[in-house]
Motif scaffolding. Structure first.
Motif, PDB file in Angstrom:
ATOM      1  N   ARG A  39       0.830  -1.210   0.000  1.00 35.62           N
ATOM      2  CA  ARG A  39       0.000   0.000   0.000  1.00 35.62           C
ATOM      3  C   ARG A  39       0.865   1.261   0.000  1.00 35.62           C
ATOM      4  O   ARG A  39       1.742   1.428   0.846  1.00 35.62           O
ATOM      5  N   GLN A  40       0.589   2.159  -0.937  1.00 32.39           N
ATOM      6  CA  GLN A  40       1.371   3.378  -1.060  1.00 32.39           C
ATOM      7  C   GLN A  40       1.219   4.270   0.165  1.00 32.39           C
ATOM      8  O   GLN A  40       2.171   4.947   0.563  1.00 32.39           O
ATOM      9  N   ASP A  41       0.033   4.287   0.786  1.00 30.80           N
ATOM     10  CA  ASP A  41      -0.135   5.137   1.959  1.00 30.80           C
ATOM     11  C   ASP A  41       0.769   4.690   3.100  1.00 30.80           C
ATOM     12  O   ASP A  41       1.285   5.524   3.858  1.00 30.80           O
ATOM     13  N   ARG A  42       1.001   3.390   3.211  1.00 33.45           N
ATOM     14  CA  ARG A  42       1.915   2.906   4.242  1.00 33.45           C
ATOM     15  C   ARG A  42       3.356   3.274   3.909  1.00 33.45           C
ATOM     16  O   ARG A  42       4.129   3.646   4.797  1.00 33.45           O
ATOM     17  N   VAL A  43       3.705   3.177   2.641  1.00 31.49           N
ATOM     18  CA  VAL A  43       5.045   3.615   2.221  1.00 31.49           C
ATOM     19  C   VAL A  43       5.237   5.085   2.580  1.00 31.49           C
ATOM     20  O   VAL A  43       6.261   5.480   3.162  1.00 31.49           O
ATOM     21  N   ASP A  44       4.242   5.912   2.280  1.00 28.27           N
ATOM     22  CA  ASP A  44       4.335   7.343   2.562  1.00 28.27           C
ATOM     23  C   ASP A  44       4.437   7.607   4.060  1.00 28.27           C
ATOM     24  O   ASP A  44       5.203   8.480   4.494  1.00 28.27           O
ATOM     25  N   ASP A  56       2.122   8.135  14.293  1.00 27.45           N
ATOM     26  CA  ASP A  56       0.891   7.764  14.971  1.00 27.45           C
ATOM     27  C   ASP A  56       0.881   6.233  15.025  1.00 27.45           C
ATOM     28  O   ASP A  56       0.362   5.568  14.134  1.00 27.45           O
ATOM     29  N   TRP A  57       1.464   5.683  16.081  1.00 25.96           N
ATOM     30  CA  TRP A  57       1.643   4.236  16.147  1.00 25.96           C
ATOM     31  C   TRP A  57       0.313   3.495  16.151  1.00 25.96           C
ATOM     32  O   TRP A  57       0.193   2.409  15.569  1.00 25.96           O
ATOM     33  N   ASP A  58      -0.693   4.064  16.819  1.00 24.96           N
ATOM     34  CA  ASP A  58      -1.998   3.392  16.856  1.00 24.96           C
ATOM     35  C   ASP A  58      -2.587   3.269  15.457  1.00 24.96           C
ATOM     36  O   ASP A  58      -3.168   2.236  15.108  1.00 24.96           O
ATOM     37  N   MET A  59      -2.446   4.307  14.663  1.00 18.36           N
ATOM     38  CA  MET A  59      -2.964   4.275  13.302  1.00 18.36           C
ATOM     39  C   MET A  59      -2.173   3.298  12.439  1.00 18.36           C
ATOM     40  O   MET A  59      -2.739   2.505  11.682  1.00 18.36           O
ATOM     41  N   GLU A 206      -0.687  -1.957  -9.586  1.00 16.57           N
ATOM     42  CA  GLU A 206      -2.059  -2.205 -10.034  1.00 16.57           C
ATOM     43  C   GLU A 206      -3.060  -1.447  -9.156  1.00 16.57           C
ATOM     44  O   GLU A 206      -4.074  -0.948  -9.645  1.00 16.57           O
ATOM     45  N   LYS A 207      -2.787  -1.377  -7.857  1.00 19.15           N
ATOM     46  CA  LYS A 207      -3.682  -0.658  -6.957  1.00 19.15           C
ATOM     47  C   LYS A 207      -3.656   0.839  -7.239  1.00 19.15           C
ATOM     48  O   LYS A 207      -4.660   1.533  -7.052  1.00 19.15           O
ATOM     49  N   ARG A 208      -2.515   1.352  -7.674  1.00 18.00           N
ATOM     50  CA  ARG A 208      -2.428   2.777  -8.029  1.00 18.00           C
ATOM     51  C   ARG A 208      -3.330   3.085  -9.224  1.00 18.00           C
ATOM     52  O   ARG A 208      -3.980   4.113  -9.289  1.00 18.00           O
TER      53      ARG A 208
END
Length: 209
Positions: A39-44, A56-59, A206-208
């Motif tokens: 997931r790109q959001d996790r990479v970011d 934000d460790w909980d997130m 592909e998700k992008r």
């Protein structure tokens, strides 16, 4: 869900197998670099953390009961303080064999990386190995120093130093759970690494789209 297990061992110490093993033991989903790459959001998010932004460790770990491997393993100090009830799992293997595995897999990938802001370069190369992945002695020293630091930080009741290839018994005793009937998993051997990375990258692209 708060993390109950924090992996403090470097990549290529059987962390992919540990991820599967912990999930088989019922600790919940286990976070791993593979989770990030999907997931790109996790990479970011992790790129921002590597730049020094407050995490934000909980997130980040929402829905996960454990974490092993980089990038989280680099932040074992912060995570162990934030999740004070979590146990620490330090995966280790012979330093020479570990280095050889790194050379065949992660280091080869990092040297080919064209994205200068990639998480691999900014976190693994620059932070874990202080910008130097070409000096064998330096790399092994970084590996051994991490082991010593983790072992010096936690009491025996909170820490398991797990030798790769030890099977179920040490982990099950540490977590006080029954030994499964199924064999301990063996995942992501060196010869599978690059194929797995290519697959994960394709899925993310592909998700992008």
């Amino acid at each position: 869900m708060a993390l109950s297990i924090i992996g403090a061992g470097f990549g290529r110490t059987g962390t992919d197998s540990l991820k599967t093993a912990l999930e088989m033991l019922g600790v919940g989903k286990c976070y791993h670099m593979h989770e990030v790459m999907l997931r790109q959001d996790r990479v970011d998010n992790w790129r921002a953390i590597a730049r020094g932004e407050t995490p934000d460790w909980d997130m980040i770990f929402q829905g996960y009961g454990a974490t092993v491997d980089w990038p989280a393993a680099f932040y074992w100090r912060e995570l162990s303080a934030y999740f004070p009830d979590a146990k620490i799992l330090l995966s280790v293997r012979d330093a020479g064999r570990w280095y050889d595995s790194m050379e065949k897999t992660i280091f080869t990938t990092l040297r080919k990386t064209k994205d200068l802001e990639s998480l691999g370069l900014r976190l693994i190369r620059d932070k874990v190995f202080a910008g130097n992945i070409d000096d064998r002695d330096h790399v092994i020293d970084s590996y051994q120093r991490n082991i010593a630091d983790v072992q010096a930080t936690f009491p025996p009741e909170r820490l398991l130093t797990y030798e790769t290839g030890s099977g179920w018994d040490p982990i099950c005793k540490f977590l006080d759970v029954p030994v499964p009937e199924d064999a301990y998993p063996h995942k992501n051997q060196s010869n599978e690494f690059h194929q797995k990375i290519d697959t994960l990258n394709k899925i993310r692209e592909e998700k992008r789209d």
